[in-house]
Design an enzyme around this catalytic site. Structure first.
Site, short mmCIF file in Angstrom:
data_model
loop_
_atom_site.label_atom_id
_atom_site.label_comp_id
_atom_site.label_asym_id
_atom_site.label_seq_id
_atom_site.Cartn_x
_atom_site.Cartn_y
_atom_site.Cartn_z
N ARG A 102 -2.76 -25.30 31.04
CA ARG A 102 -2.18 -26.41 30.28
C ARG A 102 -1.16 -25.82 29.34
O ARG A 102 -1.01 -24.61 29.25
CB ARG A 102 -3.24 -27.26 29.57
CG ARG A 102 -4.49 -26.62 29.09
CD ARG A 102 -4.33 -25.58 28.02
NE ARG A 102 -3.55 -26.07 26.90
CZ ARG A 102 -2.89 -25.32 26.05
NH1 ARG A 102 -2.89 -24.00 26.16
NH2 ARG A 102 -2.21 -25.84 25.05
N ASP A 146 6.12 -31.11 24.11
CA ASP A 146 6.00 -31.40 25.55
C ASP A 146 7.25 -32.06 26.11
O ASP A 146 7.55 -31.93 27.29
CB ASP A 146 4.77 -32.27 25.81
CG ASP A 146 3.53 -31.43 25.66
OD1 ASP A 146 3.05 -31.28 24.53
OD2 ASP A 146 3.07 -30.86 26.67
O1 MRU Z 1 -2.72 -31.14 26.87
P1 MRU Z 1 -2.11 -29.79 26.68
O2 MRU Z 1 -3.09 -28.76 26.23
O3 MRU Z 1 -1.32 -29.37 27.89
O4 MRU Z 1 -1.09 -30.00 25.49
C1 MRU Z 1 -0.35 -28.91 25.04
C2 MRU Z 1 0.52 -29.21 23.90
O5 MRU Z 1 0.62 -30.31 23.41
C3 MRU Z 1 1.38 -28.08 23.42
O6 MRU Z 1 1.57 -28.14 22.04
C4 MRU Z 1 2.74 -28.16 24.10
O7 MRU Z 1 2.57 -28.27 25.48
C5 MRU Z 1 3.60 -27.00 23.80
S1 MRU Z 1 2.98 -25.53 24.53
C6 MRU Z 1 4.03 -24.28 24.18
#
Ligand code: MRU
Length: 354
Positions: free
Chosen positions: A47, A240
Site C-alpha cells: 500500500r 495519493d
Molecule cells: O491506504 P494506504 O495505506 O495505501 O494509504 C496511504 C496513504 O494515504 C499515504 O499517505 C500516501 O499514499 C502517500 S505514500 C508515500
C-alpha cells in the site's frame, strides 16, 4: 537510515513484504500472476501510492512475461485485460494509473517496433524495474527539498505511513524527515496511529524506530491537544492524488489535522512525487474516494471491537489547498497559487536516476 523493502522483482516473480502483518511478523510472498498482484494491491499486502504504482508496473510485467500468447496479435488482445485487472484495485492513488499508462505506452512503442515476444517481455520487465529504481532518486530529491523546511531542533507530525514501505524508495514524508536527520537536525516525530488500518502505529512507528529517530505514538483523537500544547513546528504528510488547484487526497484524518494546524499556526506540508499530480481534474471534488469494508473498522486484525453494525470507512479525505503551506516534489517546492506552480513543475525536467 533503515530503508524497508516492500517490493522487489526477482527471477522467480514479484516479492512483496506483507504489510498487513507488520510489525509482528515479517513475511514475504512471491507472486507469479498479474491477478495475484492485483489481489495483493486490493488487500493491502502492499500500500502507499508510489509503492502501488511500482506493484502495478511489475504486475503488468509479470502478466506479459507469463502470458501464453503465441503471437503479437494474441498479446495485444490480452494486454488490456491485464491493465484493466490492475486498474480495478484501488481508485484513489493516481500513481497506480500513472504506472499503468507508462507500461501501456512502452508496450505500444515496442509492439510498433517488433513482433519478437521475448524482446517485448524483457523490455517490459526492464521498464517495471526502472519505475522502481526511479523511486529512490525521486524520494531523495523530495527529501532534500523538504528537509529545508524542517526545524533545526523540534517536533514534527506526520499521518499514515509515507515511508519506504509506501514508496519503494526512502519514503516521501518520512524521506523528508530522514534526510533532515541525516543533515544533523534533531527531530522528534509525533505519529498519530491512523485508524482504522493503523498505518501510523504499525508501519510509521516501526520504520522510525528502526531508523533510531525519536518518536511518540499518539491516538488520532490526541492531534488537537498536541497541536495546541505540544510545540509542534511542522506537519508533513504524503499524498495519493493532487488536483490542479493543489487540493490533496491523503489518508483519512489528514484533513482534520490540516484544519487544526491552521488554527494553531503550524505549517502543514505535503511531500509527493510529480506522478501524484492529476492535472486533468480542477479540484479535489473530482477525486474518487475509496470506500473500504466496514469490517476493517469494527475489527482490528480479526478481533471484534464493536458490535456487528455498519461502520463507515472512507479510506481517504481531501485537504483543500488553502491549508497547504507548500508541496515538496522531486523537481522543487510548489506554493500557492498551485494552479500555476504545479503546472510549472509538471512541465519541468525529471530528476535523473543515478
Ligand atoms: O491506504 P494506504 O495505506 O495505501 O494509504 C496511504 C496513504 O494515504 C499515504 O499517505 C500516501 O499514499 C502517500 S505514500 C508515500
Amino acid at each position: 537510515m533503515y530503508v524497508a523493502q516492500p517490493i522487489k522483482w526477482t527471477d522467480g516473480g514479484v516479492v512483496m513484504l506483507d504489510q498487513r502483518r507488520l510489525p509482528s511478523e515479517e513475511i514475504s510472498y512471491t507472486y507469479t500472476g498479474y491477478q495475484d498482484v492485483a489481489k495483493a494491491i486490493r488487500e493491502m499486502v502492499i500500500r502507499g501510492a508510489p509503492a502501488i504504482g511500482v506493484a502495478a508496473a511489475m504486475g503488468v510485467a509479470i502478466g506479459v512475461q507469463n502470458s501464453s500468447a503465441e503471437s503479437l496479435e494474441e498479446l495485444r488482445a490480452e494486454f488490456p485485460v491485464i491493465l484493466d485487472t490492475l486498474a480495478r484495485t484501488r481508485p484513489t492513488a493516481v500513481d497506480l494509473f500513472w504506472a499503468l499508462d507508462r507500461m501501456k505506452s512502452r508496450f505500444a512503442e515496442l509492439s510498433a517496433q517488433t513482433s519478437d515476444l521475448a524482446r517485448i517481455k524483457q523490455a517490459l520487465v526492464e521498464e517495471a524495474k526502472a519505475v522502481h529504481l526511479e523511486k529512490r532518486a525521486t524520494d531523495e530529491a523530495i527529501g532534500r527539498f523538504g528537509a529545508e523546511f524542517m526545524p533545526r531542533d523540534g517536533r514534527v507530525m506526520t499521518q499514515c505511513n509515507a515511508g519506504a514501505l509506501a514508496t519503494g524508495g526512502i519514503g516521501t514524508a518520512l524521506g523528508v524527515i530522514q534526510v533532515a536527520v541525516e543533515q544533523g537536525k534533531k527531530l522528534h516525530v509525533l505519529v498519530p496511529e491512523t485508524r482504522p488500518y493503523l498505518q501510523g502505529a504499525r508501519l510509521t512507528a516501526w520504520e522510525l524506530h528502526r531508523s533510531n529517530i525519536p518518536l511518540t505514538l499518539i491516538t488520532d483523537n490526541m492531534v488537537g491537544h498536541f497541536l495546541k500544547t505540544g510545540n509542534v513546528s511542522a506537519i508533513v504528510t504524503g499524498a495519493d492524488r493532487i488536483a490542479a488547484n493543489g487540493d490533496t487526497a491523503n489518508k483519512i484524518g489528514t484533513y482534520q489535522i490540516a484544519v487544526l494546524a491552521r488554527e494553531h499556526d503550524v505549517p502543514f506540508y505535503i511531500a509527493a512525487p510529480v506522478s501524484t499530480f492529476d492535472l486533468s481534474i480542477a479540484s479535489g471534488e473530482q477525486i474518487p474516494i475509496e470506500e473500504r469494508s466496514s469490517a476493517e473498522v469494527t475489527q482490528i486484525q480479526g478481533m471484534r471491537i464493536a458490535p456487528d453494525v455498519h461502520a463507515a470507512h472512507p479510506a481517504f479525505d481531501v485537504t483543500p489547498s488553502r491549508y497547504i503551506a507548500a508541496i515538496f516534489t522531486e523537481r522543487g517546492v510548489a506554493k500557492a497559487p498551485y494552479t500555476e506552480s504545479l503546472k510549472l513543475l509538471a512541465a519541468s525536467i525529471p530528476v535523473p536516476v543515478i
